[in-house]
Design an enzyme around this catalytic site. Structure first.
Site, short mmCIF file in Angstrom:
data_model
loop_
_atom_site.label_atom_id
_atom_site.label_comp_id
_atom_site.label_asym_id
_atom_site.label_seq_id
_atom_site.Cartn_x
_atom_site.Cartn_y
_atom_site.Cartn_z
N THR A 1 39.83 33.39 31.31
CA THR A 1 38.46 32.87 31.43
C THR A 1 37.84 32.62 30.06
O THR A 1 38.33 33.09 29.03
CB THR A 1 37.55 33.86 32.18
OG1 THR A 1 37.42 35.06 31.38
CG2 THR A 1 38.11 34.22 33.54
N CYS A 2 36.71 31.90 30.06
CA CYS A 2 36.01 31.56 28.82
C CYS A 2 35.01 32.64 28.44
O CYS A 2 33.88 32.34 28.06
CB CYS A 2 35.29 30.23 28.99
SG CYS A 2 36.45 28.90 29.32
N ASP A 3 35.39 33.88 28.59
CA ASP A 3 34.54 34.98 28.14
C ASP A 3 35.36 35.79 27.16
O ASP A 3 36.47 36.22 27.49
CB ASP A 3 34.11 35.85 29.33
CG ASP A 3 33.09 36.90 28.93
OD1 ASP A 3 33.24 37.51 27.85
OD2 ASP A 3 32.14 37.11 29.70
#
Ligand code: PLP
Length: 377
Positions: free
Chosen positions: A324-326
């Site tokens: 994910t983009c975290d």
């Protein structure tokens, strides 16, 4: 552990995307091992560890009781065939209307850890049995649950006194020694506190009947853990030490220890890269991460065994991250994870010991990723 049944399932069904596969035979073995190790204790499976209907149905058919934390979990246990008398509402934090709903459904056993919760139960579930949770230090646990739940033993005495005064059945004391607890003495310390509450209230004519010894039974990740039998012996010795020959009724609430080793996650390597030309450390990105079900890698608390088809090759440390983009979606970085140098984008990896606390922790659609799919076989 990836059992033969799990390997056969993956080989023939070839499921797409990350998924958890749970072998029910292992769950049944775990249930019987708990039964054998603690024959005097009733087993309340902690539903939150993995509420898959197949698992609940199997355990209900084996005679298990269920520890639930919400009305939805109560209903899941009932749908699986458990009668209300085999279900406890073990969350110390409940809305009064949920207590009322559970009471309507027939639930008569509730956890509390303060007078305010006792008052709610007295109003919404008159006459019900309550047990008061005492704090433990959580020492020796890899996933401690200490501060949030429970009160000091001196306060538990007041809480149970209040329960009695409000017409409830002051039934007992509970504790949880912390999850993935590998120190067999942890139960001894908590049972000493429980005995203190029993003895003090007995002097006032309030006779408690039950000690709920919670969960905490470990599953094997990278290190061996004592078997259920060793826990059973240590706990029985501690019970005898503190309660003599007047043993109370006892309950255990295994979650992780019941299902952890029954499940394996199949995941795929999405990317392997480095942060600079001279960097030694590879970053390995899987199609599952903290938000896809591996939340217990938080603070690198739980370190899962990871198996690849290239494990005979030389290994070197990697940072392991999710898709994910975290930037919080990194599983192991402080202590990098050794993976084969020949590991390649597109390879499958098996993450073992993932039957507990994975599907329930997966986010719904962060970045559009589906929640963790699960197959119970
Ligand atoms: C989560 C929980 C359990 C299960 O704990 P494990 O460490 O997974 O065995 C048992 N009892 C209560 C009250 C819980 O909240």
């Amino acid at each position: 552990m990836a059992t033969q049944r799990i390997m056969d399932f993956l080989a023939t069904r070839r499921p797409n995307g990350p998924c958890l596969v749970v072998d029910l035979d292992v769950v049944a073995d775990n249930y019987r091992a708990f039964e054998k190790a603690l024959p005097q204790s009733r087993i309340f499976y902690a539903v939150k560890a993995n509420p898959a209907p197949e698992i609940l149905r199997l355990l209900a058919s084996l005679g298990s009781s269920f520890d639930t934390a919400s009305v939805a979990e109560v209903e899941m246990a009932m749908d699986a065939g458990a009668p209300a008398c085999r279900i406890s509402f073990g969350n110390t934090i409940k809305k009064e209307r949920d207590i009322a709903r559970a009471f309507e459904l027939g639930i008569r056993l509730f956890a509390v850890d303060c007078v305010e919760e006792v008052e709610k139960i007295a109003r919404a579930a008159p006459g019900a049995r309550v047990f008061c949770r005492v704090l433990t230090d959580g020492e020796g646990a890899e996933w401690p649950l200490s501060r949030k739940f429970g009160c000091v033993p001196a306060m538990a005495i007041d809480v149970l006194r209040k329960a009695k005064a409000l017409g409830l059945d002051a039934y007992g004391v509970s504790f949880h020694v912390g999850s993935q607890q590998t120190d067999l003495d942890a139960w001894d310390r908590a049972l000493a506190d429980a005995k203190h509450v029993f003895a003090t209230l007995a002097e006032e004519g309030i006779v408690l009947k039950m000690v709920n010894m919670g969960g905490g039974f470990p599953t094997r990740y990278l290190r061996d853990v004592p078997a259920a039998q060793a826990y059973g012996e240590a706990i029985f010795a501690a019970l005898s030490r503190h309660f003599g020959n007047r043993l109370p009724e006892t309950i255990i609430e295994p979650g992780r220890g019941m299902v952890g080793n029954a499940g394996v996650i199949k995941s795929e390597v999405v990317l392997i890269s480095k942060k600079s030309e001279t960097d030694e450390l590879r970053w390995v990105y899987l199609d599952i991460g903290k938000f896809g079900g591996l939340a217990e890698t938080m603070d690198e608390a739980i370190r899962y065994p990871i198996v690849t088809a290239r494990d005979h090759d030389r290994k070197a440390p990697c940072v392991l991250a999710g898709p994910t983009c975290d930037s919080a979606d990194v599983m192991y970085e402080k202590t990098p994870y050794p993976l084969p140098l020949s590991l390649t984008i597109g390879d499958d990896v098996l993450i073992e010991g993932t039957g507990a606390y994975t599907t329930t922790y997966a986010s719904v659609a962060f970045n559009g990723f589906e929640p963790l799919r699960s197959y119970v076989i």
